[in-house]
Scaffold this motif. Structure first.
Motif, short mmCIF file in Angstrom:
data_model
loop_
_atom_site.label_atom_id
_atom_site.label_comp_id
_atom_site.label_asym_id
_atom_site.label_seq_id
_atom_site.Cartn_x
_atom_site.Cartn_y
_atom_site.Cartn_z
N PHE A 17 -6.67 2.69 9.97
CA PHE A 17 -6.05 3.51 8.92
C PHE A 17 -6.40 2.95 7.54
CE2 PHE A 17 -2.51 4.46 6.07
CZ PHE A 17 -2.34 5.83 6.25
N ALA A 18 -6.26 1.65 7.37
CA ALA A 18 -6.44 1.03 6.06
C ALA A 18 -7.86 1.19 5.53
CB ALA A 18 -6.07 -0.45 6.14
N ILE A 42 -4.35 -9.20 0.31
CA ILE A 42 -4.20 -8.88 1.73
C ILE A 42 -3.41 -7.59 1.90
CG2 ILE A 42 -4.36 -11.29 2.44
CD1 ILE A 42 -1.32 -11.18 2.91
N ILE A 43 -3.62 -6.96 3.07
CA ILE A 43 -2.97 -5.70 3.42
C ILE A 43 -2.34 -5.87 4.81
CG2 ILE A 43 -3.35 -3.29 4.03
CD1 ILE A 43 -5.75 -3.29 2.11
N LEU A 44 -1.08 -5.55 4.92
CA LEU A 44 -0.39 -5.54 6.21
C LEU A 44 -0.43 -4.11 6.74
CD1 LEU A 44 1.40 -7.05 8.33
CD2 LEU A 44 3.38 -6.33 6.97
N GLU A 45 -1.40 -3.83 7.60
CA GLU A 45 -1.57 -2.44 8.04
C GLU A 45 -2.56 -2.38 9.19
OE1 GLU A 45 -0.61 0.50 8.84
OE2 GLU A 45 0.13 0.79 6.78
N PRO A 69 -8.08 6.88 -2.67
CA PRO A 69 -8.22 5.47 -2.30
C PRO A 69 -7.82 4.54 -3.44
CG PRO A 69 -10.18 6.72 -1.67
CD PRO A 69 -9.37 7.60 -2.57
N ILE A 70 -7.59 3.28 -3.12
CA ILE A 70 -7.15 2.30 -4.11
C ILE A 70 -8.31 1.94 -5.03
CG2 ILE A 70 -6.32 -0.08 -4.41
CD1 ILE A 70 -4.83 0.27 -1.71
N GLU A 71 -8.02 1.82 -6.32
CA GLU A 71 -9.03 1.42 -7.30
C GLU A 71 -9.05 -0.11 -7.36
OE1 GLU A 71 -9.41 4.23 -10.84
OE2 GLU A 71 -7.30 4.49 -10.29
N TRP A 72 -9.89 -0.69 -6.54
CA TRP A 72 -9.88 -2.15 -6.37
C TRP A 72 -10.35 -2.89 -7.62
CZ3 TRP A 72 -7.05 -4.02 -2.72
CH2 TRP A 72 -6.81 -3.25 -1.58
N ASN A 73 -11.20 -2.26 -8.43
CA ASN A 73 -11.62 -2.90 -9.67
C ASN A 73 -10.43 -3.12 -10.60
OD1 ASN A 73 -11.45 -0.07 -9.99
ND2 ASN A 73 -12.76 -0.13 -11.81
N LYS A 74 -9.43 -2.22 -10.56
CA LYS A 74 -8.23 -2.40 -11.37
C LYS A 74 -7.31 -3.46 -10.76
CE LYS A 74 -8.18 2.22 -13.42
NZ LYS A 74 -7.40 3.48 -13.62
N THR A 120 0.80 -1.22 0.00
CA THR A 120 0.00 0.00 0.00
C THR A 120 0.84 1.27 0.00
OG1 THR A 120 -0.21 -0.27 2.41
CG2 THR A 120 -2.02 -1.06 1.05
N LYS A 121 2.08 1.20 0.46
CA LYS A 121 2.93 2.40 0.45
C LYS A 121 3.50 2.69 -0.94
CE LYS A 121 4.09 2.24 5.33
NZ LYS A 121 5.11 1.97 6.37
#
Length: 314
Positions: free
Chosen positions: A92-93, A85-88, A21-26, A14-15
């Motif tokens: 915040f995430a 997955i996200i390590l965060e 915000p992240i474009e999750w569809n992409k 994520t960094k």
């Protein structure tokens, strides 16, 4: 390619993302609805959920490196392409990486209740987190909480009710989740009861995000450096507007043309540690966030770069 780097395809760094915000569809290559699990532990629940219904995209958020390693192996073994997955930190995430009305469901299974008052800052369900849920969940999207602690469930229920954006179902005792987690098996072996709380979004609150849009690398140019001031920066502390900045140390390269300033900063409780470079250029000096620091460009990080530049040039 070694196995570690191969398994990294299941984790969003994520960094390194260029825009929030992240474009999750992409990320997933489709427009399927999103289901998020916070604190997935060994990953049993999330992996089985993704296996059972591939019409959704699944995102797991964790702070444990060990848990992330375990779930990535499970994702690979089951040949799944609908989990990232996200390590965060989850608070915040969820706020920074998901846009408004974008998540169908958030799942929290057996979180630590952190019952002691001195640990209150570690509790997941606080007022700001519930505001975040009211923003990022779809209308009629839901939060499901499963816990062995009825008092904890009741406290969370009260917080959702007080928020005003949710319809909260009465806490119900459940015999078993769709897929058993390691903790569920442990609680069953100890004869504990399990409780389910469901909060469904009805209204939305506007929230303030620290990261939004494209974020350039913070930098400042100065004509000269006061070297005495450089060393005296250690211990400098600045606090304002829910931000804290502390200069921890200063390191010098042998050639004297580059310095590293170690910084600790905090934005509304979110803590980061990173380096700021002070580099000799052809004309003057450049003060910038170290490009391998892997820090989010939050307001406190930008302020740290600006503060260091002003202190060195004065």
């Amino acid at each position: 390619m070694n196995s570690y780097s191969f398994l990294q395809k299941y984790q969003i760094n994520t960094k390194d993302v260029k825009s929030y915000p992240i474009e999750w569809n992409k990320v997933f290559g489709n427009s399927n609805k999103l289901i998020v699990e916070i604190g997935f532990g060994g990953g049993e629940f999330l992996v089985n959920l993704a296996k059972e219904n591939n019409k959704y995209n699944y995102i797991g958020i964790e702070t444990s490196l060990t848990s992330c390693s375990k779930i990535k192996s499970k994702i690979f073994q089951n040949n799944l392409n609908n989990i990232q997955i996200i390590l965060e930190d989850a608070k915040f995430a969820l706020r920074e990486f998901f846009c408004d009305n974008s998540v169908n469901k958030v799942i929290v299974n057996f979180p630590c209740p952190w019952p002691k008052s001195k640990h209150s800052k570690n509790r997941l369900f606080d007022e700001k987190f519930i505001d975040t849920l009211s923003s990022v969940l779809e209308v009629d999207g839901e939060l499901t909480l499963t816990t062995d602690d009825f008092v904890y469930a009741s406290d969370v229920e009260e917080k959702f009710t007080s928020n005003g954006c949710f319809e909260v179902k009465n806490i119900a005792e459940v015999q078993q989740l769709p897929f058993k987690t390691r903790y569920e098996k442990k609680w069953e072996s100890e004869g504990r009861k399990k409780y389910l709380l469901i909060a469904r979004k009805r209204f939305k609150k506007n929230i303030k995000r620290l990261l939004e849009g494209e974020l350039d690398l913070p930098h400042e140019k100065i004509k000269k450096v006061d070297f005495d001031k450089l060393q005296s920066l250690v211990g400098l502390k600045k606090s304002s507007n829910n931000m804290v900045i502390v200069i921890k140390d200063v390191y010098t390269k042998i050639d004297g043309l580059e310095y590293l300033v170690k910084v600790y900063s905090e934005d509304e409780g979110y803590i980061q540690s990173y380096f700021v470079n002070v580099i000799r250029m052809r004309e003057g000096w450049l003060v910038k966030l170290d490009d391998i620091a892997k820090a989010y460009r939050t307001p406190s990080v930008k302020e740290a770069v600006n503060t260091i530049a002003k202190e060195l040039e004065n």
